[in-house]
Design a protein around this motif. Structure first.
Motif, PDB file in Angstrom:
ATOM      1  N   LYS A  37     -10.349   5.218   4.893  1.00  0.00           N
ATOM      2  CA  LYS A  37     -10.667   3.829   4.552  1.00  0.00           C
ATOM      3  C   LYS A  37     -11.857   3.762   3.601  1.00  0.00           C
ATOM      4  O   LYS A  37     -11.864   2.966   2.648  1.00  0.00           O
ATOM      5  CB  LYS A  37     -10.946   3.029   5.823  1.00  0.00           C
ATOM      6  CG  LYS A  37     -11.120   1.536   5.562  1.00  0.00           C
ATOM      7  CD  LYS A  37     -11.087   0.752   6.829  1.00  0.00           C
ATOM      8  CE  LYS A  37     -11.200  -0.740   6.571  1.00  0.00           C
ATOM      9  NZ  LYS A  37     -10.080  -1.247   5.730  1.00  0.00           N
ATOM     10  N   ILE A  40     -10.733   4.934   0.111  1.00  0.00           N
ATOM     11  CA  ILE A  40      -9.930   3.891  -0.548  1.00  0.00           C
ATOM     12  C   ILE A  40     -10.828   2.766  -1.048  1.00  0.00           C
ATOM     13  O   ILE A  40     -10.669   2.265  -2.172  1.00  0.00           O
ATOM     14  CB  ILE A  40      -8.855   3.347   0.415  1.00  0.00           C
ATOM     15  CG1 ILE A  40      -7.800   4.428   0.682  1.00  0.00           C
ATOM     16  CG2 ILE A  40      -8.202   2.091  -0.156  1.00  0.00           C
ATOM     17  CD1 ILE A  40      -6.767   4.025   1.726  1.00  0.00           C
ATOM     18  N   SER A  41     -11.788   2.367  -0.212  1.00  0.00           N
ATOM     19  CA  SER A  41     -12.697   1.286  -0.599  1.00  0.00           C
ATOM     20  C   SER A  41     -13.546   1.673  -1.807  1.00  0.00           C
ATOM     21  O   SER A  41     -13.671   0.898  -2.768  1.00  0.00           O
ATOM     22  CB  SER A  41     -13.593   0.925   0.593  1.00  0.00           C
ATOM     23  OG  SER A  41     -14.512  -0.084   0.236  1.00  0.00           O
ATOM     24  N   SER A  44     -11.266   2.083  -4.947  1.00  0.00           N
ATOM     25  CA  SER A  44     -10.852   0.777  -5.481  1.00  0.00           C
ATOM     26  C   SER A  44     -11.997   0.105  -6.224  1.00  0.00           C
ATOM     27  O   SER A  44     -11.791  -0.514  -7.278  1.00  0.00           O
ATOM     28  CB  SER A  44     -10.362  -0.121  -4.338  1.00  0.00           C
ATOM     29  OG  SER A  44      -9.237   0.436  -3.697  1.00  0.00           O
ATOM     30  N   GLU A  71      -4.590  -2.952 -10.504  1.00  0.00           N
ATOM     31  CA  GLU A  71      -3.841  -3.116  -9.257  1.00  0.00           C
ATOM     32  C   GLU A  71      -2.895  -1.949  -9.022  1.00  0.00           C
ATOM     33  O   GLU A  71      -2.721  -1.498  -7.894  1.00  0.00           O
ATOM     34  CB  GLU A  71      -3.060  -4.434  -9.287  1.00  0.00           C
ATOM     35  CG  GLU A  71      -3.930  -5.676  -9.244  1.00  0.00           C
ATOM     36  CD  GLU A  71      -4.754  -5.762  -7.973  1.00  0.00           C
ATOM     37  OE1 GLU A  71      -4.248  -5.338  -6.913  1.00  0.00           O
ATOM     38  OE2 GLU A  71      -5.893  -6.229  -8.030  1.00  0.00           O
ATOM     39  N   LYS A  74      -4.903   1.129  -7.869  1.00  0.00           N
ATOM     40  CA  LYS A  74      -5.338   0.917  -6.484  1.00  0.00           C
ATOM     41  C   LYS A  74      -4.182   1.192  -5.526  1.00  0.00           C
ATOM     42  O   LYS A  74      -4.370   1.783  -4.458  1.00  0.00           O
ATOM     43  CB  LYS A  74      -5.845  -0.515  -6.300  1.00  0.00           C
ATOM     44  CG  LYS A  74      -7.188  -0.803  -6.963  1.00  0.00           C
ATOM     45  CD  LYS A  74      -7.559  -2.254  -6.753  1.00  0.00           C
ATOM     46  CE  LYS A  74      -8.811  -2.642  -7.508  1.00  0.00           C
ATOM     47  NZ  LYS A  74      -9.129  -4.081  -7.366  1.00  0.00           N
ATOM     48  N   SER A  75      -2.991   0.730  -5.904  1.00  0.00           N
ATOM     49  CA  SER A  75      -1.808   0.964  -5.071  1.00  0.00           C
ATOM     50  C   SER A  75      -1.513   2.459  -4.960  1.00  0.00           C
ATOM     51  O   SER A  75      -1.231   2.972  -3.864  1.00  0.00           O
ATOM     52  CB  SER A  75      -0.612   0.218  -5.672  1.00  0.00           C
ATOM     53  OG  SER A  75       0.545   0.439  -4.907  1.00  0.00           O
ATOM     54  N   LEU A  77      -3.639   4.906  -5.331  1.00  0.00           N
ATOM     55  CA  LEU A  77      -4.713   5.496  -4.527  1.00  0.00           C
ATOM     56  C   LEU A  77      -4.434   5.328  -3.039  1.00  0.00           C
ATOM     57  O   LEU A  77      -4.592   6.276  -2.251  1.00  0.00           O
ATOM     58  CB  LEU A  77      -6.053   4.851  -4.905  1.00  0.00           C
ATOM     59  CG  LEU A  77      -7.258   5.264  -4.048  1.00  0.00           C
ATOM     60  CD1 LEU A  77      -7.575   6.742  -4.230  1.00  0.00           C
ATOM     61  CD2 LEU A  77      -8.482   4.411  -4.387  1.00  0.00           C
ATOM     62  N   ARG A  78      -4.003   4.126  -2.637  1.00  0.00           N
ATOM     63  CA  ARG A  78      -3.726   3.884  -1.214  1.00  0.00           C
ATOM     64  C   ARG A  78      -2.607   4.790  -0.711  1.00  0.00           C
ATOM     65  O   ARG A  78      -2.719   5.405   0.361  1.00  0.00           O
ATOM     66  CB  ARG A  78      -3.361   2.406  -0.995  1.00  0.00           C
ATOM     67  CG  ARG A  78      -4.547   1.464  -1.079  1.00  0.00           C
ATOM     68  CD  ARG A  78      -4.168   0.098  -0.524  1.00  0.00           C
ATOM     69  NE  ARG A  78      -3.121  -0.530  -1.328  1.00  0.00           N
ATOM     70  CZ  ARG A  78      -3.352  -1.312  -2.362  1.00  0.00           C
ATOM     71  NH1 ARG A  78      -4.603  -1.547  -2.735  1.00  0.00           N
ATOM     72  NH2 ARG A  78      -2.363  -1.864  -3.026  1.00  0.00           N
ATOM     73  N   TYR A  79      -1.511   4.888  -1.464  1.00  0.00           N
ATOM     74  CA  TYR A  79      -0.380   5.718  -1.023  1.00  0.00           C
ATOM     75  C   TYR A  79      -0.786   7.193  -0.924  1.00  0.00           C
ATOM     76  O   TYR A  79      -0.400   7.890   0.029  1.00  0.00           O
ATOM     77  CB  TYR A  79       0.796   5.560  -1.980  1.00  0.00           C
ATOM     78  CG  TYR A  79       1.598   4.300  -1.743  1.00  0.00           C
ATOM     79  CD1 TYR A  79       2.373   4.159  -0.597  1.00  0.00           C
ATOM     80  CD2 TYR A  79       1.573   3.259  -2.656  1.00  0.00           C
ATOM     81  CE1 TYR A  79       3.116   3.011  -0.376  1.00  0.00           C
ATOM     82  CE2 TYR A  79       2.314   2.097  -2.440  1.00  0.00           C
ATOM     83  CZ  TYR A  79       3.077   1.983  -1.297  1.00  0.00           C
ATOM     84  OH  TYR A  79       3.799   0.841  -1.073  1.00  0.00           O
ATOM     85  N   MET A  81      -3.818   8.475  -0.429  1.00  0.00           N
ATOM     86  CA  MET A  81      -4.746   8.685   0.685  1.00  0.00           C
ATOM     87  C   MET A  81      -4.037   8.551   2.026  1.00  0.00           C
ATOM     88  O   MET A  81      -4.366   9.257   2.979  1.00  0.00           O
ATOM     89  CB  MET A  81      -5.914   7.698   0.594  1.00  0.00           C
ATOM     90  CG  MET A  81      -6.830   7.927  -0.611  1.00  0.00           C
ATOM     91  SD  MET A  81      -7.350   9.662  -0.817  1.00  0.00           S
ATOM     92  CE  MET A  81      -8.142   9.994   0.753  1.00  0.00           C
ATOM     93  N   TYR A  82      -3.057   7.638   2.117  1.00  0.00           N
ATOM     94  CA  TYR A  82      -2.288   7.533   3.358  1.00  0.00           C
ATOM     95  C   TYR A  82      -1.538   8.838   3.632  1.00  0.00           C
ATOM     96  O   TYR A  82      -1.493   9.323   4.774  1.00  0.00           O
ATOM     97  CB  TYR A  82      -1.285   6.379   3.287  1.00  0.00           C
ATOM     98  CG  TYR A  82      -1.915   5.007   3.256  1.00  0.00           C
ATOM     99  CD1 TYR A  82      -3.188   4.787   3.780  1.00  0.00           C
ATOM    100  CD2 TYR A  82      -1.235   3.915   2.714  1.00  0.00           C
ATOM    101  CE1 TYR A  82      -3.768   3.536   3.758  1.00  0.00           C
ATOM    102  CE2 TYR A  82      -1.807   2.658   2.696  1.00  0.00           C
ATOM    103  CZ  TYR A  82      -3.071   2.468   3.211  1.00  0.00           C
ATOM    104  OH  TYR A  82      -3.634   1.221   3.190  1.00  0.00           O
TER     105      TYR A  82
END
Length: 290
Positions: A37, A40-41, A44, A71, A74-75, A77-79, A81-82
């Motif tokens: 988290k 990601i923060s 972003s 955007e 960021k998307s 990056l989230r995928y 890191m998940y």
């Protein structure tokens, strides 16, 4: 201490060690989730600052392009890191990478259809971006749904319509796109006046309003111009006014035109039509008009 007591003591020690092991693993998982988290923060925030600088730079991206790329990254990056987080947690739970890959391969047969849809959405998202079909901030219509683009993500596009509803559309399902934010737009106003009024006088009054609007509004590219009488309705004659405006400015121009034309017609005593109803009284043979 007899043998029975020793067995109970050993069992207690085993359970205590197992509990400690589970607690340590749980703590590791919590730390991994917190780290994911935080990354990601921070990521972003870095992406957002980078593209904010690009928008201010003379040689950087334009605002809509910068918001779209921001955007999308960021998307991604989230995928990413998940995925890393899930693999890390599985390793903490004692599953080796080879085991995870083997399980994933077997499970891939079961979720193949879902994976195909996911890949289709991702590929479509990249085509939308690189073909510049639309960008964040554009007003578009996608397969019957209209709204402002809030996000062009790796898998989905989000539209916010005028009522505030958020439409989430998988990129792979997007077939037809109408972008209403590219190029000049048309502002159209219809004014209906009563049949008893002088049409030529009304048209000249509207033309005067048009000239003033053209001088005062920089967003008007061409016009406004009176096309003429376009319709005869039950109530009166319809006069049409059109103009070309900058993208997304047409609604404001239309509302201002209507207001100014109404005031000008009122000042010159040009009446707008009022619906009338004729009531026949067959018993008395009289006619009343309301």
């Amino acid at each position: 201490m007899n043998s029975k007591d020793l067995k109970i003591l050993n069992l207690f020690k085993f359970d205590e060690n197992l509990l400690i092991s589970y607690s340590i693993n749980l703590l590791k998982i919590i730390i991994i989730l917190i780290l994911i988290k935080i990354i990601i923060s921070i990521g972003s925030s870095v992406i957002q600052r980078f593209f904010n600088k690009q928008k201010q730079s003379k040689f950087g991206f334009n605002e809509k392009k910068a918001d779209t790329l921001s955007e999308l990254l960021k998307s991604i990056l989230r995928y990413v890191m998940y995925f890393i987080g899930i693999m890390w947690i599985l390793e903490v739970l004692g599953l080796s990478i080879k085991t995870v890959i083997a399980v994933t391969s077997v499970a891939g047969v079961a979720v193949g259809l879902g994976a195909q849809n996911f890949i289709k959405d991702v590929i479509s998202g990249f085509f939308i971006l690189f073909e510049d079909q639309f960008a964040v901030g554009d007003y578009v219509e996608i397969d019957g749904l209209s709204g402002f683009v809030e996000t062009v993500g790796l898998r989905v596009t989000k539209l916010r319509d005028f009522s505030g509803d958020l439409h989430i559309i998988p990129n792979g399902s997007i077939v037809r796109v109408t972008n209403k934010s590219r190029g000049n737009m048309r502002a159209l106003v219809d004014i209906t006046i009563s049949y008893e009024e002088d049409i030529d006088k009304a048209i000249n009054i509207i033309k005067d309003v048009n000239e003033k609007m053209k001088k005062e509004f920089k967003e008007i590219i061409e016009g406004p111009n009176v096309l003429g009488v376009t319709n005869f309705s039950d109530y009166g004659a319809t006069i049409r006014v059109v103009a070309k405006t900058e993208a997304m400015k047409q609604w404001g121009v239309e509302m201002e035109l209507r207001k100014r034309i109404k005031h000008a017609l009122d000042e010159n005593h040009i009446a707008l039509p009022i619906p009338k109803r004729i009531i026949m009284n067959y018993k008395k043979g009289e006619t009343n008009g309301n």
